[in-house]
Scaffold this motif. Sequence first.
Motif: not given
Length: 428
Positions: A90-91, A93-96, A118, A327, A334, A345, A364
């Motif tokens: 999940a983390a 994916r947010i960072s991609c 990604c 993010y 994290t 990321g 992150q």
Amino acid sequence: MAGCAGPQAGSVESAPAPSKVAPSVESERLPAPTSLTPGPRRVIPRAVTPPVTPPYLAPDAVNAAGAGVRAGPAFAALGATEAEAQAALAAFRISCPSLVRRTDRSGLTRPADWTPACTAAAGWGRSDALGFFARYLEPVTIGSGQAFATGYYEPEIAGSRTRQPGYAVPIYGRPADLVDVDLGQFAADLKGRKIRGQVKDGTLGLYPDRAAIVAGGLGDRAPVVAWAKDPIEMFFLQVQGSGLLRLPDGGIMRVGYATQNGRDYTGIGKYMKDRGLFATGQSTSMQGIIARLRQEPDGGTAIMNANKSFVFFRELGGAGPLGAMGYPVMGRTTVAADPAFTPLGAPLFLAMDHGEASGLWVAQDTGGAIKGANRFDTYWGSGAEARTVAGGMSARGQAWLLLPIGTAARLSGGAVNGEAGGAAAARP
């Protein structure tokens, strides 16, 4: 999040000094906010034993590529749990969005390297998160891989939007005369390096340090975002880089890192220890540092001023704090890392002598004292448990970065000399 970062680790401040340590006033604590989604609980020590590794390969390396990169074990051999993998996915994916477009200062990856992972992560279900990491990413070792990890969390302190009796410590916003300079505009070999200062008489010089600012040296050049009740709590809010203000009317105000004065960070725990300020047997944990500061005749001002770094804040909206990537950061998932040695990321795996620090994480965030290869600051969210774990975190062990399949071979020109059961074994 930022103080540790420049945009913000905590625990015992011994060398290497952590960047974030948070205060606590138990009698004034609020219930922990429920808006943050926690990551997996990390309470079971790993079976993975950090391997014996050669001495650090390039102690003067300026980035990870220069420190030396070796293939690691197969991902399955690391022993990650499905719960950790789900949180890390999940983390990740947010960072991609940043991974596929930003320049990687570590020299390890190119934006396009992350595209396959990604793209897959965007539609990957939760049921086989471990399978995602095994298929698209490979563990690699930077330098010796010998890691040191501290912890940080989101503190809660008493504050007010307006100055009133009992609330007299200013929480400053960005000063109007603080100048950021991108040195890469002047020399190619300085790309990615920035400095901050103040222009006087046409010359760029150092910005006022903590002592000068605390003494009122800013004048009206910086807005006051809010007012804190306790100068020690305010100091550690800066060390953390973001936090919650408990307002007199019971409300909550979230503040986050805006910028910093450009001065070097000094961990006051180590500073105090080096000067013999702790009695025999006295704790040098976060709580011990705060207790010792409160014993000082000046309330700890002189000791805190030994850290010339000063963080400026802005009010944050939304449900949670933001990391250096812009993010939201996730408790127990994290970590803050040095972008010169860890692509922001990128996932990573830690096998540490402190079981709670072991497992899958995602880089992150960054930190003013989080410098060098395999130096990490684990984020634990907010609340009493987060404060306790972060305040006592000081872990050593082994780190593996998880990079796109083929990275180790590309960096070594195809001749990968990995550890037993190397990264190639993780490829489907």
